[in-house]
Write an enzyme that holds these catalytic residues in place. Structure first.
Site, PDB file in Angstrom:
ATOM      1  N   ASP A  37       2.426  -0.815  12.475  1.00 39.01           N
ATOM      2  CA  ASP A  37       1.234  -1.858  11.751  1.00 39.01           C
ATOM      3  C   ASP A  37       1.337  -3.217  11.920  1.00 39.01           C
ATOM      4  OD1 ASP A  37       0.427   0.661  10.560  1.00 39.01           O
ATOM      5  OD2 ASP A  37       0.746   0.228   8.558  1.00 39.01           O
ATOM      6  N   ASP A  80      -7.646   1.820  -0.439  1.00 37.30           N
ATOM      7  CA  ASP A  80      -6.777   2.893  -0.282  1.00 37.30           C
ATOM      8  C   ASP A  80      -6.128   3.431  -1.571  1.00 37.30           C
ATOM      9  OD1 ASP A  80      -7.460   2.798   2.367  1.00 37.30           O
ATOM     10  OD2 ASP A  80      -5.134   2.590   3.162  1.00 37.30           O
ATOM     11  N   HIS A 122      -9.060  -2.893   9.239  1.00 39.78           N
ATOM     12  CA  HIS A 122      -8.589  -3.994   8.427  1.00 39.78           C
ATOM     13  C   HIS A 122      -7.443  -4.857   9.260  1.00 39.78           C
ATOM     14  CE1 HIS A 122      -4.972  -1.534   6.675  1.00 39.78           C
ATOM     15  NE2 HIS A 122      -5.733  -0.869   7.721  1.00 39.78           N
ATOM     16  N   ARG A 123      -6.800  -4.165  10.088  1.00 41.18           N
ATOM     17  CA  ARG A 123      -5.493  -4.987  10.640  1.00 41.18           C
ATOM     18  C   ARG A 123      -6.202  -5.596  11.878  1.00 41.18           C
ATOM     19  NH1 ARG A 123      -1.536  -4.020   7.479  1.00 41.18           N
ATOM     20  NH2 ARG A 123      -1.626  -1.755   6.924  1.00 41.18           N
ATOM     21  N   SER A 176       2.807  11.357  13.269  1.00 37.49           N
ATOM     22  CA  SER A 176       2.728  10.632  11.762  1.00 37.49           C
ATOM     23  C   SER A 176       3.834  10.940  11.138  1.00 37.49           C
ATOM     24  CB  SER A 176       1.287  10.617  11.562  1.00 37.49           C
ATOM     25  OG  SER A 176       1.312  10.239   9.989  1.00 37.49           O
ATOM     26  N   SER A 177       4.290   9.779  10.710  1.00 36.68           N
ATOM     27  CA  SER A 177       5.543  10.250   9.785  1.00 36.68           C
ATOM     28  C   SER A 177       4.915  10.662   8.194  1.00 36.68           C
ATOM     29  CB  SER A 177       6.303   8.981   9.606  1.00 36.68           C
ATOM     30  OG  SER A 177       5.542   8.086   8.587  1.00 36.68           O
ATOM     31  N   ASN A 185     -10.481   6.434   4.121  1.00 40.77           N
ATOM     32  CA  ASN A 185      -9.792   6.585   5.308  1.00 40.77           C
ATOM     33  C   ASN A 185      -8.531   6.194   4.981  1.00 40.77           C
ATOM     34  OD1 ASN A 185      -9.400   6.831   7.885  1.00 40.77           O
ATOM     35  ND2 ASN A 185     -10.024   4.826   8.718  1.00 40.77           N
ATOM     36  N   LYS A 228       0.797  -1.265   0.034  1.00 48.11           N
ATOM     37  CA  LYS A 228      -0.191  -0.128  -0.143  1.00 48.11           C
ATOM     38  C   LYS A 228       0.827   1.201  -0.144  1.00 48.11           C
ATOM     39  CE  LYS A 228      -0.960   1.774   3.853  1.00 48.11           C
ATOM     40  NZ  LYS A 228      -1.627   2.148   5.190  1.00 48.11           N
ATOM     41  N   SER A 229       1.958   1.238   0.817  1.00 43.55           N
ATOM     42  CA  SER A 229       2.774   2.207   0.972  1.00 43.55           C
ATOM     43  C   SER A 229       3.557   2.753  -0.307  1.00 43.55           C
ATOM     44  CB  SER A 229       3.592   2.266   2.090  1.00 43.55           C
ATOM     45  OG  SER A 229       3.012   1.993   3.435  1.00 43.55           O
ATOM     46  N   SER A 244       7.520   6.183  13.415  1.00 44.74           N
ATOM     47  CA  SER A 244       7.420   5.336  12.187  1.00 44.74           C
ATOM     48  C   SER A 244       8.543   5.571  11.033  1.00 44.74           C
ATOM     49  CB  SER A 244       5.951   5.449  11.328  1.00 44.74           C
ATOM     50  OG  SER A 244       4.866   5.318  12.518  1.00 44.74           O
ATOM     51  N   ASN A 297       0.835   6.227  18.761  1.00 47.94           N
ATOM     52  CA  ASN A 297      -0.021   6.513  17.427  1.00 47.94           C
ATOM     53  C   ASN A 297      -0.962   5.435  16.972  1.00 47.94           C
ATOM     54  OD1 ASN A 297       1.485   5.085  15.675  1.00 47.94           O
ATOM     55  ND2 ASN A 297       2.359   6.928  14.329  1.00 47.94           N
ATOM     56  N   GLU A 308      -6.986   3.822  11.928  1.00 50.85           N
ATOM     57  CA  GLU A 308      -8.163   3.321  11.682  1.00 50.85           C
ATOM     58  C   GLU A 308      -9.191   3.350  12.843  1.00 50.85           C
ATOM     59  OE1 GLU A 308      -5.516   2.718  10.549  1.00 50.85           O
ATOM     60  OE2 GLU A 308      -5.708   1.965   8.296  1.00 50.85           O
ATOM     61  N   LYS A 321      -9.667  -2.444   2.724  1.00 47.94           N
ATOM     62  CA  LYS A 321      -8.842  -1.189   2.740  1.00 47.94           C
ATOM     63  C   LYS A 321      -7.470  -1.718   2.221  1.00 47.94           C
ATOM     64  CE  LYS A 321      -7.471   2.667   5.764  1.00 47.94           C
ATOM     65  NZ  LYS A 321      -6.123   2.915   5.605  1.00 47.94           N
TER      66      LYS A 321
HETATM   67  O1  LIG Z   1       3.677   6.412   5.047  1.00 46.71           O
HETATM   68  C1  LIG Z   1       3.001   5.286   5.123  1.00 46.71           C
HETATM   69  O2  LIG Z   1       2.771   4.700   4.278  1.00 46.71           O
HETATM   70  C2  LIG Z   1       2.609   4.894   6.231  1.00 46.71           C
HETATM   71  C3  LIG Z   1       2.975   5.327   7.636  1.00 46.71           C
HETATM   72  C4  LIG Z   1       2.622   4.505   8.826  1.00 46.71           C
HETATM   73  O3  LIG Z   1       1.552   5.769   9.518  1.00 46.71           O
HETATM   74  P1  LIG Z   1       2.383   6.665  10.531  1.00 46.71           P
HETATM   75  O4  LIG Z   1       3.672   7.261  10.080  1.00 46.71           O
HETATM   76  O5  LIG Z   1       1.060   7.724  10.654  1.00 46.71           O
HETATM   77  O6  LIG Z   1       2.716   5.970  11.884  1.00 46.71           O
HETATM   78  C5  LIG Z   1       1.807   3.386   8.680  1.00 46.71           C
HETATM   79  O7  LIG Z   1       1.107   3.277   9.954  1.00 46.71           O
HETATM   80  C6  LIG Z   1       0.733   3.653   7.636  1.00 46.71           C
HETATM   81  O8  LIG Z   1      -0.144   2.194   7.628  1.00 46.71           O
HETATM   82  C7  LIG Z   1       1.355   3.765   6.330  1.00 46.71           C
HETATM   83  C1  LIG Z   2      -2.289   3.065   9.477  1.00 46.78           C
HETATM   84  C2  LIG Z   2      -2.855   2.656   8.386  1.00 46.78           C
HETATM   85  O1  LIG Z   2      -3.430   3.149   7.242  1.00 46.78           O
HETATM   86  P1  LIG Z   2      -3.024   4.627   6.660  1.00 46.78           P
HETATM   87  O2  LIG Z   2      -2.420   4.681   5.390  1.00 46.78           O
HETATM   88  O3  LIG Z   2      -4.619   5.188   6.436  1.00 46.78           O
HETATM   89  O4  LIG Z   2      -2.453   5.634   7.773  1.00 46.78           O
HETATM   90  C3  LIG Z   2      -2.640   1.046   8.180  1.00 46.78           C
HETATM   91  O5  LIG Z   2      -2.664   0.792   7.148  1.00 46.78           O
HETATM   92  O6  LIG Z   2      -2.641   0.358   9.228  1.00 46.78           O
END
Ligand SMILES: O=C(O)C1=C[C@@H](OP(=O)(O)O)[C@@H](O)[C@H](O)C1
Ligand SMILES: C=C(OP(=O)(O)O)C(=O)O
Length: 427
Positions: free
Chosen positions: A315, A49, A387-388, A170-171, A94, A22-23, A198, A338, A343, A413
C-alpha cells in the site's frame, strides 16, 4: 463528478496525528465480536471500510455503542461464532479486510449468507481462501465468476486438520483462516504454498489474536498451527495505532517539500509493516527521525531514485511511485504483482496517471519503473475509485504544473478528510 484542483505547493512542514489503522480496526472489531466480554476500542478509524464491518456485525446480532464521533466503540462479544442459523445478505463495499475475514468467520458457524460488495469486489479474488476451507467442510457457491464474490455460504461448522493455502495473491486469505481457526473444535495446521505476499500483515493478525488471548505457533510463516477448542477473551480496553499507510503521504511530503513533517500515531514500536515506508525515504536520501510513536521526515539535499522490492509494503509502495517524480534517476518498485487485484489494477492506473504528468513509465507484469520529467505537465488525475491513487497523487502538486484530482471523495474508504489534513501541512 467532483474534482479538486490543488494549489502549487512549495513547502511541507508541521505535525499531524493520523487516524486509526484500517487493518487494526477491522481485525479488532471482528475478534471483539467473537470474544467473550466487552471491548472498548479507542481511536477506531471512521471510514467506509470500518462502517462495512460494523454494519455486518450489527446484522449478525453483535451489540455495540459508538461515540458521537465514531472513534470509540464499546462492543459486547458473542463469545463464539457469529453465525447462529441466520439467513442474511451482507454488503461489504470494497473492503477486503471485511470480506475475507468475515467469510471465514461465518463458515465456522451455521446459517446461510450472501456476501456481496461494490462492482470492483466482484473482480477481487477470494478463491484461494475458499479452496483452503473446502477440505474442512466449507460449502461456498460463487454467485458470479468462479473464484470471486458475490458468494453464497451455507455454513455448517468446519472441522480441523491440515490444509494448504496459496499465499501468492493476498495475505488476507491466511489472515482470515488464522482468525477463525481457534474457534474450531479441532486443531488446524495451515501450510502456505507459493511466496506469501504482504507478510507483515500476518504479524498484525498474530498480534491482535495475542491481545485476545490466542497464541499461534508458526514455522517461519510457512506453516501455522492453531489449537482448536479455544475462545477469544476481550482484553477490555484496546487502542488502535495510527494508520501507517495513511502516514506515508505526509512523510513523503516532508521528504519532497523540505519538512520537517512529524507524523504521530506510528513509529518504531508500530506493529504495522507500513511504518517501514520511512526506510525507503531514508534510502532516497531523506532525513528520518524515528521515535516509538512518531516519525519525522525532512529533506537534506536532492532525493535519489531507488530500485527496491516492496512486496512487504504494497500500500505504502504506491507513495514511492509518486515520490519518484521528485527523485533523480529511475525508481523501480518490484514484486508488486498484487497491485493488479486491489481497488483497481494499480499497476496500470499508476502508469497511466504518471505518464499524464510527463513521466516516462515502464509497466511490467509485477514492477513499475518511473523516470521523472524535467518539468511536470498540468494534468487531471483519474482516481479509479481508489483512495490511494487520490492520496498519493496529491504529492504531484509539488511539481511545476497545476494538478487536479478527480473524485477526491474516494478517500472515504480509509481517510475521509485526507485533503483537508494534507492542506494543513503544505503551502
Ligand atoms: O490484511 C490487511 O489488513 C491488508 C493486507 C494487504 O492486502 P494483501 O495481503 O491482499 O496484499 C493490504 O494491501 C491491505 O490494504 C490490508
Ligand atoms: C488494498 C487495500 O484495501 P483492502 O483492505 O480492501 O484490500 C488498500 O487499502 O490499499
Amino acid at each position: 463528478m467532483h474534482s479538486l484542483t490543488l494549489p502549487h505547493l512549495t513547502h511541507a512542514r508541521g505535525e499531524v496525528t493520523i487516524p486509526g489503522s484500517k487493518s487494526l480496526s477491522n481485525r479488532i472489531l471482528l475478534l471483539a465480536a467473537l470474544a467473550e466480554g466487552t471491548t472498548t476500542v479507542t481511536n477506531l478509524l471512521v471510514s467506509d471500510d470500518i462502517r462495512h464491518m460494523l454494519t455486518a456485525l450489527k446484522s449478525l446480532g453483535v451489540d455495540y455503542r459508538l461515540s458521537e464521533d465514531g472513534t470509540r466503540c464499546e462492543l459486547t462479544g458473542l463469545a463464539g461464532p457469529l453465525a447462529r442459523g441466520q439467513e442474511l445478505s451482507l454488503f461489504l463495499g470494497n473492503a477486503g479486510t471485511a470480506m475475507r475475514p468475515l467469510t471465514a468467520a461465518l463458515c465456522i458457524g451455521n446459517g446461510t449468507f450472501e456476501m456481496t460488495g461494490e462492482p470492483r469486489m466482484a473482480e477481487r479474488p477470494i478463491g484461494d481462501l475458499i479452496d483452503a476451507m473446502r477440505p474442512l467442510g466449507a460449502e461456498v457457491d460463487y454467485l458470479g465468476e468462479p473464484g470471486f464474490p458475490p458468494l453464497k455460504i451455507q455454513a455448517q461448522h468446519l472441522s480441523g486438520g491440515t490444509v494448504s493455502i496459496d499465499g501468492r495473491i493476498s495475505s488476507q486469505f491466511l489472515t482470515a483462516l488464522l482468525m477463525a481457526a481457534p474457534l474450531l473444535n479441532d486443531d488446524l495446521t495451515v501450510q502456505v504454498s507459493g511466496e506469501l505476499v504482504s507478510k507483515p500483515y500476518i504479524e498484525i493478525t498474530l498480534d491482535v489474536m495475542r491481545q485476545f488471548g490466542v497464541d499461534v505457533r508458526h514455522d517461519n510463516y510457512q506453516s501455522f498451527h492453531i489449537r482448536g477448542g479455544q475462545h477469544y477473551v476481550s482484553p477490555g480496553d484496546i487502542q488502535v495505532e495510527g494508520d501507517a499507510s495513511s502516514a506515508s503521504y505526509f512523510l513523503a511530503a516532508g521528504a519532497i517539500g523540505g519538512g520537517p513533517v512529524r507524523v504521530h500515531g506510528t513509529g518504531k514500536a508500530s506493529v504495522q509493516g507500513d511504518a517501514r515506508f520511512a526506510e525507503v525515504l531514508e534510502q532516497m536520501g531523506a532525513r528520518v527521525v524515528w521515535s516509538d510513536h512518531w516519525i519525522e521526515v525532512s529533506r537534506q539535499g536532492p532525493l535519489k531514485a531507488v530500485d527496491v522490492d516492496l512486496n512487504h509494503i504494497p500500500d505504502a509502495a504506491m507513495t514511492i511511485a509518486t515520490t519518484a517524480l521528485f527523485a533523480e534517476g529511475t525508481t523501480c518498485i518490484r514484486n508488486i504483482y498484487n497491485w493488479r487485484v486491489k481497488e483497481t489494477d494499480r499497476l496500470s492506473a499508476m502508469a497511466t496517471e504518471l505518464r499524464k504528468l510527463g513521466a516516462e513509465v515502464d509497466e511490467g507484469e509485477d514492477y513499475i519503473a518511473v523516470t521523472p520529467p524535467v518539468r511536470t505537465q498540468p494534468a487531471a488525475i483519474d482516481t479509479y475509485n481508489d483512495h490511494r491513487i487520490a492520496m498519493c497523487f496529491s504529492l504531484a502538486a509539488f511539481g511545476d504544473a497545476e494538478i487536479t484530482i478527480n473524485d477526491p471523495g474516494c478517500t472515504s474508504k480509509t481517510f475521509p478528510d485526507y485533503f483537508e489534513r494534507f492542506a494543513g501541512i503544505t503551502e
